[in-house]
Scaffold this motif. Sequence first.
Motif, PDB file in Angstrom:
ATOM      1  N   GLY A 151      33.554   3.883 101.330  1.00 28.19           N
ATOM      2  CA  GLY A 151      34.972   3.660 100.645  1.00 28.19           C
ATOM      3  C   GLY A 151      35.680   2.147 100.795  1.00 28.19           C
ATOM      4  N   ASP A 152      34.416   1.159 100.863  1.00 22.84           N
ATOM      5  CA  ASP A 152      34.838  -0.087 100.990  1.00 22.84           C
ATOM      6  C   ASP A 152      35.859  -0.590  99.800  1.00 22.84           C
ATOM      7  OD1 ASP A 152      34.698  -2.129 102.992  1.00 22.84           O
ATOM      8  OD2 ASP A 152      32.471  -2.779 102.047  1.00 22.84           O
ATOM      9  N   GLY A 153      36.798  -1.007 100.243  1.00 19.37           N
ATOM     10  CA  GLY A 153      37.940  -1.630  99.193  1.00 19.37           C
ATOM     11  C   GLY A 153      37.850  -2.917  99.028  1.00 19.37           C
ATOM     12  N   PRO A 154      38.839  -3.551  98.224  1.00 17.70           N
ATOM     13  CA  PRO A 154      38.536  -4.831  97.966  1.00 17.70           C
ATOM     14  C   PRO A 154      39.163  -5.694  99.469  1.00 17.70           C
ATOM     15  CG  PRO A 154      40.705  -3.942  96.832  1.00 17.70           C
ATOM     16  CD  PRO A 154      39.721  -2.713  97.803  1.00 17.70           C
ATOM     17  N   PRO A 155      38.731  -7.038  99.268  1.00 18.60           N
ATOM     18  CA  PRO A 155      38.964  -7.563 100.809  1.00 18.60           C
ATOM     19  C   PRO A 155      40.536  -7.823 100.948  1.00 18.60           C
ATOM     20  CG  PRO A 155      38.202  -9.168  99.196  1.00 18.60           C
ATOM     21  CD  PRO A 155      38.129  -7.798  98.621  1.00 18.60           C
ATOM     22  N   PRO A 156      41.159  -7.735 102.092  1.00 24.94           N
ATOM     23  CA  PRO A 156      42.504  -7.705 102.239  1.00 24.94           C
ATOM     24  C   PRO A 156      43.216  -9.223 101.713  1.00 24.94           C
ATOM     25  CG  PRO A 156      41.649  -7.920 104.415  1.00 24.94           C
ATOM     26  CD  PRO A 156      40.384  -7.538 103.245  1.00 24.94           C
ATOM     27  N   ARG A 157      44.435  -9.102 101.094  1.00 29.93           N
ATOM     28  CA  ARG A 157      44.896 -10.184 101.008  1.00 29.93           C
ATOM     29  C   ARG A 157      45.822 -10.713 101.966  1.00 29.93           C
ATOM     30  NH1 ARG A 157      47.255  -9.122  94.791  1.00 29.93           N
ATOM     31  NH2 ARG A 157      45.478  -8.284  93.923  1.00 29.93           N
ATOM     32  N   ARG A 158      45.937 -12.220 102.061  1.00 27.57           N
ATOM     33  CA  ARG A 158      46.743 -12.854 103.187  1.00 27.57           C
ATOM     34  C   ARG A 158      48.028 -12.908 102.404  1.00 27.57           C
ATOM     35  NH1 ARG A 158      42.981 -17.912 104.406  1.00 27.57           N
ATOM     36  NH2 ARG A 158      42.653 -17.610 102.166  1.00 27.57           N
ATOM     37  N   ILE A 177      31.645   6.836  83.472  1.00 24.34           N
ATOM     38  CA  ILE A 177      31.145   5.539  84.397  1.00 24.34           C
ATOM     39  C   ILE A 177      32.291   5.501  85.746  1.00 24.34           C
ATOM     40  CG2 ILE A 177      32.807   4.070  83.584  1.00 24.34           C
ATOM     41  CD1 ILE A 177      29.529   3.024  84.851  1.00 24.34           C
ATOM     42  N   GLY A 178      33.423   5.969  85.661  1.00 25.50           N
ATOM     43  CA  GLY A 178      34.424   6.086  86.719  1.00 25.50           C
ATOM     44  C   GLY A 178      33.651   7.066  87.738  1.00 25.50           C
ATOM     45  N   ASP A 179      33.020   8.090  87.434  1.00 26.03           N
ATOM     46  CA  ASP A 179      32.602   9.165  88.454  1.00 26.03           C
ATOM     47  C   ASP A 179      31.400   8.327  89.088  1.00 26.03           C
ATOM     48  OD1 ASP A 179      34.343  10.961  87.525  1.00 26.03           O
ATOM     49  OD2 ASP A 179      32.943  12.006  86.239  1.00 26.03           O
ATOM     50  N   ILE A 180      30.598   7.674  88.281  1.00 23.95           N
ATOM     51  CA  ILE A 180      29.300   7.038  88.937  1.00 23.95           C
ATOM     52  C   ILE A 180      29.755   6.041  89.944  1.00 23.95           C
ATOM     53  CG2 ILE A 180      27.308   5.455  88.532  1.00 23.95           C
ATOM     54  CD1 ILE A 180      27.280   6.759  85.381  1.00 23.95           C
ATOM     55  N   LEU A 181      30.964   5.209  89.528  1.00 18.49           N
ATOM     56  CA  LEU A 181      31.132   3.910  90.443  1.00 18.49           C
ATOM     57  C   LEU A 181      31.888   4.721  91.577  1.00 18.49           C
ATOM     58  CD1 LEU A 181      32.750   1.526  87.788  1.00 18.49           C
ATOM     59  CD2 LEU A 181      30.665   1.476  88.892  1.00 18.49           C
ATOM     60  N   ALA A 182      32.451   5.776  91.514  1.00 21.25           N
ATOM     61  CA  ALA A 182      33.235   6.531  92.572  1.00 21.25           C
ATOM     62  C   ALA A 182      32.074   6.893  93.720  1.00 21.25           C
ATOM     63  CB  ALA A 182      33.796   7.656  92.296  1.00 21.25           C
ATOM     64  N   ALA A 183      31.010   7.280  93.335  1.00 19.09           N
ATOM     65  CA  ALA A 183      29.851   7.802  94.138  1.00 19.09           C
ATOM     66  C   ALA A 183      29.118   6.614  94.753  1.00 19.09           C
ATOM     67  CB  ALA A 183      28.901   8.420  93.008  1.00 19.09           C
ATOM     68  N   LEU A 184      29.144   5.608  93.946  1.00 20.42           N
ATOM     69  CA  LEU A 184      28.670   3.998  94.629  1.00 20.42           C
ATOM     70  C   LEU A 184      29.692   3.700  95.622  1.00 20.42           C
ATOM     71  CD1 LEU A 184      27.395   1.961  91.614  1.00 20.42           C
ATOM     72  CD2 LEU A 184      26.015   2.722  93.509  1.00 20.42           C
ATOM     73  N   ARG A 185      30.774   3.964  95.558  1.00 25.06           N
ATOM     74  CA  ARG A 185      32.103   3.561  96.538  1.00 25.06           C
ATOM     75  C   ARG A 185      31.847   4.378  97.736  1.00 25.06           C
ATOM     76  NH1 ARG A 185      35.228   2.550  92.052  1.00 25.06           N
ATOM     77  NH2 ARG A 185      36.118   4.605  92.121  1.00 25.06           N
ATOM     78  N   THR A 186      31.529   5.793  97.374  1.00 21.02           N
ATOM     79  CA  THR A 186      31.201   6.630  98.718  1.00 21.02           C
ATOM     80  C   THR A 186      30.061   6.305  99.370  1.00 21.02           C
ATOM     81  OG1 THR A 186      32.357   8.595  97.352  1.00 21.02           O
ATOM     82  CG2 THR A 186      30.786   9.120  99.223  1.00 21.02           C
ATOM     83  N   ILE A 215      19.634   4.769  91.821  1.00 23.38           N
ATOM     84  CA  ILE A 215      19.729   5.561  90.782  1.00 23.38           C
ATOM     85  C   ILE A 215      21.033   5.650  90.241  1.00 23.38           C
ATOM     86  CG2 ILE A 215      20.060   8.087  90.417  1.00 23.38           C
ATOM     87  CD1 ILE A 215      18.017   8.434  92.584  1.00 23.38           C
ATOM     88  N   LEU A 216      22.121   5.392  90.943  1.00 23.24           N
ATOM     89  CA  LEU A 216      23.429   5.254  90.635  1.00 23.24           C
ATOM     90  C   LEU A 216      23.709   4.039  89.711  1.00 23.24           C
ATOM     91  CD1 LEU A 216      25.231   6.837  93.528  1.00 23.24           C
ATOM     92  CD2 LEU A 216      24.841   7.965  91.431  1.00 23.24           C
ATOM     93  N   ALA A 217      23.056   3.021  90.449  1.00 22.31           N
ATOM     94  CA  ALA A 217      23.524   1.625  89.691  1.00 22.31           C
ATOM     95  C   ALA A 217      22.848   1.636  88.380  1.00 22.31           C
ATOM     96  CB  ALA A 217      22.880   0.404  90.513  1.00 22.31           C
ATOM     97  N   THR A 218      21.564   2.279  88.105  1.00 21.93           N
ATOM     98  CA  THR A 218      20.904   2.329  87.010  1.00 21.93           C
ATOM     99  C   THR A 218      21.650   3.231  86.062  1.00 21.93           C
ATOM    100  OG1 THR A 218      18.769   2.114  88.086  1.00 21.93           O
ATOM    101  CG2 THR A 218      18.546   3.285  85.783  1.00 21.93           C
ATOM    102  N   TRP A 219      22.171   4.295  86.528  1.00 24.07           N
ATOM    103  CA  TRP A 219      22.851   5.009  85.523  1.00 24.07           C
ATOM    104  C   TRP A 219      24.102   4.297  85.023  1.00 24.07           C
ATOM    105  CZ3 TRP A 219      23.570  10.782  87.726  1.00 24.07           C
ATOM    106  CH2 TRP A 219      24.247  11.747  86.903  1.00 24.07           C
ATOM    107  N   ALA A 220      24.722   3.680  85.874  1.00 21.00           N
ATOM    108  CA  ALA A 220      26.083   2.859  85.581  1.00 21.00           C
ATOM    109  C   ALA A 220      25.740   1.666  84.688  1.00 21.00           C
ATOM    110  CB  ALA A 220      26.574   2.312  86.890  1.00 21.00           C
ATOM    111  N   SER A 221      24.399   1.517  84.482  1.00 23.39           N
ATOM    112  CA  SER A 221      23.938   0.106  83.630  1.00 23.39           C
ATOM    113  C   SER A 221      24.523   0.489  82.091  1.00 23.39           C
ATOM    114  CB  SER A 221      22.413  -0.041  83.422  1.00 23.39           C
ATOM    115  OG  SER A 221      21.926  -0.695  82.597  1.00 23.39           O
TER     116      SER A 221
END
Length: 119
Positions: free
Chosen positions: A84-91, A71-80, A42-48
């Motif tokens: 709360g998966d963030g970007p991969p850690p940098r070496r 769109i920020g609210d929709i993407l925040a819900a997807l991250r939830t 649902i959220l991905a469709t909404w963000a389309s």
Amino acid sequence: MTTSAMSDYDDIHANSLLASTFSHPREVLADPVLDVLQKRCILATWASDAFAVEGKPWLRQIPGSDRQVRIGDILAALRTLDGGDGPPPRRGGAIHFTRKRKVGQTAYERKRQMIAVHP
């Protein structure tokens, strides 16, 4: 239209109809009946981009709904949903790319070229 394209259209249409019953992504997250996969769909469709408001690409509006959502609210819900998966850690604070040599180029030649380009 191919069968696959029709199936994708039907899925988007069904998810947009379901999304139109919610006024904000928080309501999707709080719904006790939907499972995580259904909420994500649902959220991905909404963000389309298909539901972007003309002239305001940061807003989305489901057909039949009178409410526009950032769109920020929709993407925040997807991250939830992702925990709360963030970007991969940098070496070492730098991004590392795998660089390939050109056909016939030796490692020494590649190294010399990289030093010349990035002193």
